[in-house]
Design an enzyme around this catalytic site. Structure first.
Site, short mmCIF file in Angstrom:
data_model
loop_
_atom_site.label_atom_id
_atom_site.label_comp_id
_atom_site.label_asym_id
_atom_site.label_seq_id
_atom_site.Cartn_x
_atom_site.Cartn_y
_atom_site.Cartn_z
N HIS A 331 0.81 -1.22 0.00
CA HIS A 331 0.00 0.00 0.00
C HIS A 331 0.84 1.27 0.00
O HIS A 331 0.35 2.33 -0.38
CB HIS A 331 -0.95 0.01 1.20
CG HIS A 331 -2.15 -0.86 1.02
ND1 HIS A 331 -2.13 -2.21 1.25
CD2 HIS A 331 -3.41 -0.57 0.59
CE1 HIS A 331 -3.34 -2.72 1.00
NE2 HIS A 331 -4.12 -1.75 0.59
N GLY A 332 2.08 1.19 0.41
CA GLY A 332 2.88 2.40 0.40
C GLY A 332 4.22 2.24 1.10
O GLY A 332 4.41 1.31 1.91
#
Length: 496
Positions: A331-332
């Site tokens: 996700h990041g």
């Protein structure tokens, strides 16, 4: 180009539909696919032309790996073919994960090396290509399926259509080759089908209204809360966290509803990515309903190869933790995402050890509430810029202080439809403006909570007759959403 933009709705989409069905009607089937690829690349390049180089390079390398394996399949024996498949598997993983790591995680790794070894390596500040996490995983799944013998080698036109088909290009769902390419090869699906097209419009309008009328409105109190943690009391922080939780769902599920709807307009069925996740009775159940295609990817290509649940509960829990840690990192490039993923992994491990039964009605309701609260609290970590910021938010949330800061959060809400009412009150009765803002905030949150407890778009559209009343409601939602498109917004998962 955004789905929720005038240029997409009134120019790009009509032109693409006319070209697609027109060329197919003339039986120029290959030209129709080439046209769709070209329009999809225009859609992608609209954000930044330089992104085209990345996606085309990625497609070229993965296609060449598949072609190399196809050559080996024709001229080698069983033992040699197995070696070729292992080599292609390694090369495919190194290339796809390497390109994702370079663009998405280079600065993250440099920052952590600098912190761990007191080094001073300069950050690269690399521009993150839009949707790279999605189209990279999609192509990686194809290469891995090729190496397992579960996929054949496709022509370049079929392959590019599979990767670049614009409805799912930027933020999913993550589609498998077996789901998409056979549909483009089916000439019956190239014909215009009024029922499928009408249902596609229904999905698109519902998704558009989720994004424009709910997610974008909820973003304002959510952003204000996370930007002013020090000045807010526990009630304000709790409502801001709830606003973000609802915003994230309506934003991402709205995009996916629009993607499914656009697919139907082109005669293509895309997989659904959500199934009322906030009605889940456990965190394990939540992940069966939230970002379904991402969960499928990690289950198929990470969890099962690690042994899945076949080697006892301890190994199952270890595999679960690995999958959720990787899912968080996907996700990041921030430790907040890793910690968020690990917390969900721990919760799923608890569910494995102590399964939740849905037979007991009272326990069922309690399980839903507990799951909802856990999800809301962990999304605070997900949303925060740093672990320190997340801790600060949680500390303020549980401080049990109240000093009337909710007024500031409410004032962040701006409902364009009530602009004239607000201006009138500010001139005639300024003391009532705050009451209006408070009413807007609570009505917005109440609407969000009510909607997540009701039927989702899929249950409202599939398997039912689309009545005139339903069509009229969609027309009102569409008109309302289009009028509200003037605000600047983007989809949250574009950042991931």
């Amino acid at each position: 180009m955004l789905f929720n933009s005038y240029i997409f709705i009134f120019l790009f989409l009509p032109l693409t539909l006319l070209g697609w069905y027109g060329l197919n009607r003339l039986r120029f089937y290959r030209c129709a696919q080439a046209f769709l690829i070209g329009m999809s690349l225009w859609f992608y390049a609209y954000f930044n032309v330089s992104y085209l180089l990345v996606i085309l390079f990625s497609c070229a390398v993965n296609y060449l790996l598949s072609a190399a394996l196809a050559g080996a399949e024709k001229r080698t024996g069983t033992d040699s073919l197995a070696r070729h498949r292992r080599l292609i598997r390694v090369l495919g993983c190194v290339f796809n994960l390497g390109i994702l790591g370079y663009f998405k995680y280079a600065d993250f790794f440099i920052e952590n090396i600098n912190a761990a070894f007191s080094a001073d390596f300069p950050l690269r500040h690399i521009l993150l290509p839009l949707g790279i996490s999605f189209f990279t995983f999609q192509q990686l799944s194809f290469v891995l399926d090729r190496c397992r013998g579960d996929a054949g080698h496709y022509g370049i036109v079929d392959y590019l259509t599979f990767v670049t088909f614009f409805p799912q290009l930027i933020a999913g769902p993550i589609v498998l080759h077996s789901e998409l390419i056979p549909q483009f090869r089916d000439r019956e699906k190239r014909r215009f089908h009024a029922d499928s097209f009408a249902r596609g419009i229904a999905y698109f309008v519902i998704g558009l209204s989720k994004k424009v009328l709910l997610a974008d409105m909820l973003a304002k109190p959510a952003d204000f809360g996370f930007a002013h943690i020090d000045g807010l009391d526990s009630v304000s922080l709790a409502l801001s966290a709830l606003a973000y939780m609802l915003q994230l769902y309506f934003d991402f599920s709205g995009y996916c509803d629009m993607a499914v709807g656009l697919g139907k307009m082109f005669g293509v069925e895309l997989p659904h990515n959500f199934d009322s996740p906030y009605q889940a009775v456990s965190v394990r159940d939540f992940w069966r309903k939230w970002h379904i295609t991402l969960g499928r990817f990690f289950t198929t290509y990470v969890y099962i190869p690690l042994g899945g649940s076949r080697r006892g509960k301890l190994r199952t829990i270890c595999n679960t933790m690995i999958v959720f840690s990787l899912s968080g990192l996907w996700h990041g490039a921030n430790w907040t995402f890793v910690v968020w993923g690990m917390l969900h992994g721990i919760a799923v491990a608890v569910n494995i050890l102590f399964p939740v039964s849905e037979k007991d009605g009272k326990r069922h309701v309690l399980s839903r509430v507990v799951t909802f609260l856990f999800t809301c609290l962990t999304f605070i970590i997900f949303r925060s810029d740093s672990l320190a910021g997340a801790f600060q938010y949680l500390k303020g949330l549980f401080s049990m202080q109240y000093f009337h800061s909710l007024k500031a959060v409410a004032e962040a809400v701006e409902v364009p439809e009530l602009y004239i009412v607000e201006k009138g009150l500010s001139m005639r009765g300024p003391q009532y403006v705050t009451m209006l803002h408070m009413a807007e905030l609570f009505l917005l949150l109440a609407a969000g909570v009510i909607l997540i407890t009701r039927k989702n778009a899929r249950k409202r559209i599939e398997g039912r007759v689309l009545t005139g009343r339903f069509a009229a409601a969609l027309a009102v939602l569409f008109a309302w959403s289009v009028i509200s498109l003037s605000g600047v917004s983007t989809f949250l998962y574009f950042n991931f």
